[in-house]
Scaffold this motif. Structure first.
Motif, PDB file in Angstrom:
ATOM      1  N   TYR A 108       0.791  -1.228   0.000  1.00 46.33           N
ATOM      2  CA  TYR A 108       0.000   0.000   0.000  1.00 46.33           C
ATOM      3  C   TYR A 108       0.825   1.281   0.000  1.00 46.33           C
ATOM      4  CZ  TYR A 108      -3.387  -3.566   1.067  1.00 46.33           C
ATOM      5  OH  TYR A 108      -4.124  -4.710   1.024  1.00 46.33           O
ATOM      6  N   LEU A 109       1.921   1.345   0.759  1.00 47.22           N
ATOM      7  CA  LEU A 109       2.733   2.560   0.769  1.00 47.22           C
ATOM      8  C   LEU A 109       3.423   2.724  -0.577  1.00 47.22           C
ATOM      9  CD1 LEU A 109       4.644   2.670   4.184  1.00 47.22           C
ATOM     10  CD2 LEU A 109       2.580   3.917   3.520  1.00 47.22           C
ATOM     11  N   ASP A 110       3.503   3.964  -1.028  1.00 43.23           N
ATOM     12  CA  ASP A 110       4.210   4.289  -2.258  1.00 43.23           C
ATOM     13  C   ASP A 110       5.035   5.540  -2.000  1.00 43.23           C
ATOM     14  OD1 ASP A 110       2.787   2.303  -3.958  1.00 43.23           O
ATOM     15  OD2 ASP A 110       1.065   3.551  -3.444  1.00 43.23           O
ATOM     16  N   VAL A 111       6.140   5.637  -2.698  1.00 41.45           N
ATOM     17  CA  VAL A 111       6.974   6.833  -2.627  1.00 41.45           C
ATOM     18  C   VAL A 111       6.884   7.507  -3.987  1.00 41.45           C
ATOM     19  CG1 VAL A 111       9.293   7.764  -2.273  1.00 41.45           C
ATOM     20  CG2 VAL A 111       8.543   5.745  -0.974  1.00 41.45           C
ATOM     21  N   ILE A 112       6.507   8.785  -3.993  1.00 42.69           N
ATOM     22  CA  ILE A 112       6.499   9.550  -5.233  1.00 42.69           C
ATOM     23  C   ILE A 112       7.618  10.575  -5.171  1.00 42.69           C
ATOM     24  CG2 ILE A 112       4.080   9.150  -5.805  1.00 42.69           C
ATOM     25  CD1 ILE A 112       3.428  11.923  -4.647  1.00 42.69           C
ATOM     26  N   ALA A 113       8.159  10.888  -6.336  1.00 46.32           N
ATOM     27  CA  ALA A 113       9.273  11.829  -6.380  1.00 46.32           C
ATOM     28  C   ALA A 113       9.236  12.604  -7.683  1.00 46.32           C
ATOM     29  CB  ALA A 113      10.606  11.076  -6.260  1.00 46.32           C
ATOM     30  N   ASP A 114       9.841  13.797  -7.646  1.00 47.67           N
ATOM     31  CA  ASP A 114      10.048  14.536  -8.877  1.00 47.67           C
ATOM     32  C   ASP A 114      11.391  14.127  -9.455  1.00 47.67           C
ATOM     33  OD1 ASP A 114      11.896  15.720  -7.235  1.00 47.67           O
ATOM     34  OD2 ASP A 114      11.320  17.760  -7.715  1.00 47.67           O
ATOM     35  N   TRP A 115      11.707  14.677 -10.591  1.00 49.05           N
ATOM     36  CA  TRP A 115      12.937  14.293 -11.269  1.00 49.05           C
ATOM     37  C   TRP A 115      13.367  15.491 -12.087  1.00 49.05           C
ATOM     38  CZ3 TRP A 115      12.513  10.167 -15.644  1.00 49.05           C
ATOM     39  CH2 TRP A 115      13.763   9.889 -16.176  1.00 49.05           C
ATOM     40  N   VAL A 142      16.632  14.083  -7.897  1.00 49.89           N
ATOM     41  CA  VAL A 142      15.354  14.088  -7.193  1.00 49.89           C
ATOM     42  C   VAL A 142      15.459  15.132  -6.098  1.00 49.89           C
ATOM     43  CG1 VAL A 142      13.861  12.753  -5.654  1.00 49.89           C
ATOM     44  CG2 VAL A 142      14.811  11.683  -7.711  1.00 49.89           C
ATOM     45  N   THR A 143      14.496  16.068  -6.079  1.00 42.47           N
ATOM     46  CA  THR A 143      14.541  17.130  -5.073  1.00 42.47           C
ATOM     47  C   THR A 143      13.374  17.096  -4.094  1.00 42.47           C
ATOM     48  OG1 THR A 143      13.434  18.667  -6.578  1.00 42.47           O
ATOM     49  CG2 THR A 143      15.856  18.695  -6.556  1.00 42.47           C
ATOM     50  N   GLU A 144      12.334  16.337  -4.438  1.00 38.58           N
ATOM     51  CA  GLU A 144      11.161  16.288  -3.554  1.00 38.58           C
ATOM     52  C   GLU A 144      10.589  14.881  -3.572  1.00 38.58           C
ATOM     53  OE1 GLU A 144       6.755  18.428  -3.140  1.00 38.58           O
ATOM     54  OE2 GLU A 144       8.172  19.166  -4.641  1.00 38.58           O
ATOM     55  N   THR A 145      10.291  14.344  -2.382  1.00 38.99           N
ATOM     56  CA  THR A 145       9.671  13.023  -2.267  1.00 38.99           C
ATOM     57  C   THR A 145       8.517  13.096  -1.276  1.00 38.99           C
ATOM     58  OG1 THR A 145      11.126  12.327  -0.477  1.00 38.99           O
ATOM     59  CG2 THR A 145      11.832  11.780  -2.722  1.00 38.99           C
ATOM     60  N   HIS A 146       7.581  12.165  -1.427  1.00 39.91           N
ATOM     61  CA  HIS A 146       6.464  12.034  -0.495  1.00 39.91           C
ATOM     62  C   HIS A 146       6.117  10.552  -0.369  1.00 39.91           C
ATOM     63  CE1 HIS A 146       5.589  16.357  -0.699  1.00 39.91           C
ATOM     64  NE2 HIS A 146       5.845  16.245  -1.994  1.00 39.91           N
ATOM     65  N   VAL A 147       5.800  10.104   0.843  1.00 42.91           N
ATOM     66  CA  VAL A 147       5.240   8.771   1.043  1.00 42.91           C
ATOM     67  C   VAL A 147       3.730   8.944   1.037  1.00 42.91           C
ATOM     68  CG1 VAL A 147       5.048   6.778   2.564  1.00 42.91           C
ATOM     69  CG2 VAL A 147       7.229   7.990   2.379  1.00 42.91           C
ATOM     70  N   ILE A 148       3.060   8.163   0.192  1.00 39.39           N
ATOM     71  CA  ILE A 148       1.603   8.295   0.070  1.00 39.39           C
ATOM     72  C   ILE A 148       0.919   6.972   0.403  1.00 39.39           C
ATOM     73  CG2 ILE A 148       1.770  10.169  -1.621  1.00 39.39           C
ATOM     74  CD1 ILE A 148       1.064   8.071  -3.806  1.00 39.39           C
ATOM     75  N   ASP A 149      -0.386   7.051   0.578  1.00 33.31           N
ATOM     76  CA  ASP A 149      -1.278   5.911   0.810  1.00 33.31           C
ATOM     77  C   ASP A 149      -1.095   5.253   2.169  1.00 33.31           C
ATOM     78  OD1 ASP A 149      -2.388   6.434  -1.661  1.00 33.31           O
ATOM     79  OD2 ASP A 149      -1.119   4.990  -2.705  1.00 33.31           O
ATOM     80  N   THR A 187       9.741   1.558   7.173  1.00 41.16           N
ATOM     81  CA  THR A 187      11.211   1.628   7.188  1.00 41.16           C
ATOM     82  C   THR A 187      11.759   1.565   5.770  1.00 41.16           C
ATOM     83  OG1 THR A 187      11.301   0.648   9.388  1.00 41.16           O
ATOM     84  CG2 THR A 187      13.307   0.496   8.043  1.00 41.16           C
ATOM     85  N   HIS A 188      11.207   0.671   4.963  1.00 42.92           N
ATOM     86  CA  HIS A 188      11.664   0.523   3.584  1.00 42.92           C
ATOM     87  C   HIS A 188      11.339   1.777   2.765  1.00 42.92           C
ATOM     88  CE1 HIS A 188      13.286  -2.023   0.417  1.00 42.92           C
ATOM     89  NE2 HIS A 188      12.411  -1.443  -0.378  1.00 42.92           N
ATOM     90  N   ALA A 189      10.142   2.329   2.944  1.00 42.62           N
ATOM     91  CA  ALA A 189       9.748   3.538   2.202  1.00 42.62           C
ATOM     92  C   ALA A 189      10.682   4.704   2.531  1.00 42.62           C
ATOM     93  CB  ALA A 189       8.301   3.907   2.514  1.00 42.62           C
ATOM     94  N   ARG A 190      11.029   4.856   3.801  1.00 44.27           N
ATOM     95  CA  ARG A 190      11.951   5.940   4.189  1.00 44.27           C
ATOM     96  C   ARG A 190      13.338   5.732   3.583  1.00 44.27           C
ATOM     97  NH1 ARG A 190       9.298   5.012   9.382  1.00 44.27           N
ATOM     98  NH2 ARG A 190       7.673   6.591   9.592  1.00 44.27           N
ATOM     99  N   LYS A 191      13.765   4.469   3.504  1.00 41.90           N
ATOM    100  CA  LYS A 191      15.059   4.154   2.885  1.00 41.90           C
ATOM    101  C   LYS A 191      15.035   4.508   1.399  1.00 41.90           C
ATOM    102  CE  LYS A 191      18.007   0.144   1.902  1.00 41.90           C
ATOM    103  NZ  LYS A 191      17.628  -0.528   0.668  1.00 41.90           N
ATOM    104  N   VAL A 192      13.944   4.187   0.709  1.00 44.50           N
ATOM    105  CA  VAL A 192      13.809   4.522  -0.703  1.00 44.50           C
ATOM    106  C   VAL A 192      13.849   6.034  -0.890  1.00 44.50           C
ATOM    107  CG1 VAL A 192      12.191   4.526  -2.661  1.00 44.50           C
ATOM    108  CG2 VAL A 192      12.621   2.397  -1.404  1.00 44.50           C
ATOM    109  N   GLU A 193      13.135   6.769  -0.033  1.00 39.82           N
ATOM    110  CA  GLU A 193      13.169   8.237  -0.107  1.00 39.82           C
ATOM    111  C   GLU A 193      14.602   8.761   0.003  1.00 39.82           C
ATOM    112  OE1 GLU A 193       9.743  10.973   1.515  1.00 39.82           O
ATOM    113  OE2 GLU A 193      10.331   9.508   3.053  1.00 39.82           O
ATOM    114  N   GLU A 194      15.325   8.270   0.989  1.00 40.17           N
ATOM    115  CA  GLU A 194      16.712   8.710   1.198  1.00 40.17           C
ATOM    116  C   GLU A 194      17.569   8.407  -0.023  1.00 40.17           C
ATOM    117  OE1 GLU A 194      18.255   6.941   4.783  1.00 40.17           O
ATOM    118  OE2 GLU A 194      16.569   7.703   5.975  1.00 40.17           O
TER     119      GLU A 194
END
Length: 183
Positions: free
Chosen positions: A111-118, A124-131, A154-161
């Motif tokens: 269910y959790l997803d990470v969205i990012a700009d490019w 990548v300058t902006e990320t958000h965890v959604i859902d 934990t995994h979503a935060r790692k992907v964001e980083e």
């Protein structure tokens, strides 16, 4: 959890499109271009709304093949506008992955997803965890354990980083594919 297959060929939003599948060591890449769109798709991104589907948009999925069932992981999709510019990076967090008999990738969605700009230069300058609400509901309904939900966060935060640091591996695979799709 819900098992999802990345197959947009019969997507009701799209009346006509093309779909190719490329296998490279450790990944399968599904490349979908929408030529005739019945229903465009706009989504929130931070404080703004962005279009991620319209005539000529391309969705490229970079899906790892080494995880297997029950293995925490993630899969990347980029939404490109008709001129090839990125509109959004979208990372599915999952608890298992593989390839179906038809060769298309599947994952057990957490269910959790990470969205990012490019930005230019593959930054990548902006990320958000959604859902997060969907994950919370799955925990309440008993479809996901609290421990698995915590591992998903934990995994979503790692992907964001990794996205912000420029070290997210599937982004490099995507870059190589977009620069030379025949390798």
């Amino acid at each position: 959890m819900k098992r999802k297959v990345f197959d947009l060929r019969l997507w009701p939003r799209v009346a006509r499109g093309t779909h190719t599948v490329t296998y490279i060591p450790g990944f399968v890449i599904v490349d979908f271009t929408a030529y005739e769109v019945v229903n465009t798709k706009d989504v929130p991104f931070g404080e703004r709304t962005i279009r991620i589907l319209d005539q000529g948009y391309r969705w490229v999925r970079v899906h790892p093949t080494g995880g297997g069932e029950g293995v925490m992981g993630d899969s990347l999709t980029v939404m490109l506008n008709p001129s090839g510019g990125p509109e959004q990076l979208y990372v599915d967090i999952h608890a298992g992955e593989g390839l179906g008999e038809d060769g298309l990738p599947w994952h057990d969605d957490l269910y959790l997803d990470v969205i990012a700009d490019w930005q230019p230069g593959w930054r990548v300058t902006e990320t958000h965890v959604i859902d997060a609400d969907e994950l919370e509901e799955a925990v309440r309904a008993g479809g996901v354990t609290p421990e698995l939900a915590e591992a998903a966060w934990t995994h979503a935060r790692k992907v964001e980083e990794e996205l912000r640091a420029g070290t997210y591996g599937p982004l490099g695979v995507l870059r190589r594919y977009l620069e030379d799709p025949y390798t």
